[in-house]
Enzyme design. Structure first.
Site, PDB file in Angstrom:
ATOM      1  CG  ASP A  70       4.544   1.407   5.502  1.00 41.23           C
ATOM      2  OD1 ASP A  70       5.384   2.325   5.575  1.00 41.23           O
ATOM      3  OD2 ASP A  70       3.441   1.555   4.969  1.00 41.23           O
ATOM      4  CG  ASP A 139      -5.701   0.694  -1.857  1.00 38.42           C
ATOM      5  OD1 ASP A 139      -5.203   1.443  -0.985  1.00 38.42           O
ATOM      6  OD2 ASP A 139      -5.191  -0.397  -2.164  1.00 38.42           O
ATOM      7  CG  HIS A 141      -2.745   1.486   1.307  1.00 35.55           C
ATOM      8  ND1 HIS A 141      -2.518   1.208  -0.016  1.00 35.55           N
ATOM      9  CD2 HIS A 141      -1.803   2.396   1.646  1.00 35.55           C
ATOM     10  CE1 HIS A 141      -1.499   1.920  -0.458  1.00 35.55           C
ATOM     11  NE2 HIS A 141      -1.047   2.658   0.533  1.00 35.55           N
ATOM     12  CD  GLU A 146      -2.620  -2.451  -0.474  1.00 32.98           C
ATOM     13  OE1 GLU A 146      -3.523  -1.586  -0.436  1.00 32.98           O
ATOM     14  OE2 GLU A 146      -1.665  -2.383  -1.259  1.00 32.98           O
TER      15      GLU A 146
END
Ligand code: GLP
Length: 262
Positions: A70, A139, A141, A146
């Site tokens: 990313d 979280d 990801h 996400e």
């Protein structure tokens, strides 16, 4: 799924570096070994170990092609917090990988969709990723996928959650507003298409995400849970990250991987 529990973070990184070097060295085909790579603080120790191995002549990156997971949208590559800078400072500048073999999504593109499509096509042109290495966010990801990103998603634009912007604000003067709102990211499907996936998870703050990855339901709420559907997924984690696992499961993983514990 293999869950390899190590005593501490250093051992997680050593184990992962050995595994990656073993895969590169074991690759006897003429076509390059295709390695997916992550960024994040969890990977700093891994890159140090890989550089050490390269310096000791234990691994060569000459026939390796990399695809990073990313990049922040809107950050020029020269920005100190771009993942381009991170990769060059922590790995690429210290090993013998040809610059043209490294691939990182361009966060300054004026055609994000086209950029992401071309990235997928380039991965496919090499015959896919042999080993995708990753980390996970608090979280859950995977890359920047996400919660509520489709588990079959491909490379595309992602909107970061407030949780992620707060977590990553430590690199942006502790100001979540300075963290870009969007990123370009490989999809969950892009990661799980790889022949093998190796995820490094370390620390108490990742304990809920680790439990969701290993014991939770497969759900978009925890995109890391998609790894349960992969036939070659390995989690290299430390004891601190295991705090939310059921004790019986924790013991079972330890027993299964006794020989792999450093
Ligand atoms: C970022 C990256 C993820 C990475 C995560 C965790 O959000 N996009 O790929 O897994 O950070 O990073 P850290 O290891 O710093 O907790």
């Amino acid at each position: 799924m293999r869950v390899i529990i190590q005593e501490n973070y250093d051992k997680v990184c050593q184990w992962a570096a050995n595994y990656i070097a073993g895969k590169i060295n074991g690759h006897k085909e003429e076509r390059p070994f295709v390695l997916g790579l992550p960024t994040g603080s969890s990977q700093l120790g891994l890159y140090k170990e890989l550089v050490k191995k390269y310096e000791n002549g234990e691994v060569s990156f000459e026939n390796v092609v990399t695809f990073n997971m990313d990049e922040y949208l809107g950050l020029p590559r020269e920005h100190p917090q771009s993942y381009w800078t991170y990769m060059h400072e922590n790995l690429f500048n210290h090993v013998n990988i040809p610059e043209e073999n490294t691939n990182i999504l361009n966060g300054m593109t004026d055609d994000p969709e086209g950029e992401c499509e071309r990235y997928e096509e380039k991965i496919a042109s090499y015959g896919g990723v042999d080993l995708f290495v990753g980390g996970i966010g608090v979280d859950g990801h995977l890359a920047f996928n996400e919660p509520f990103t489709s588990l079959t998603s491909r490379t595309g634009v992602r909107t970061l959650t407030d949780d992620t912007r707060i977590a990553n604000s430590r690199f942006f003067d502790y100001d979540p507003e300075k963290v870009p709102e969007k990123a370009l990211s490989v999809g969950i499907g892009t990661v799980t298409d790889a022949k093998e996936v190796l995820i490094l998870i370390s620390g108490h703050n990742k304990a809920r995400a680790l439990a969701a990855t290993v014991e939770g339901n497969v759900s978009m709420k925890w995109t890391c849970s998609a790894l349960q559907l992969h036939n070659g997924a390995i989690i290299s984690c430390d004891e601190d990250a295991c705090g939310e696992l059921m004790v019986d499961n924790y013991k079972y993983f330890l027993a299964l991987e006794k020989e792999e514990r450093l």
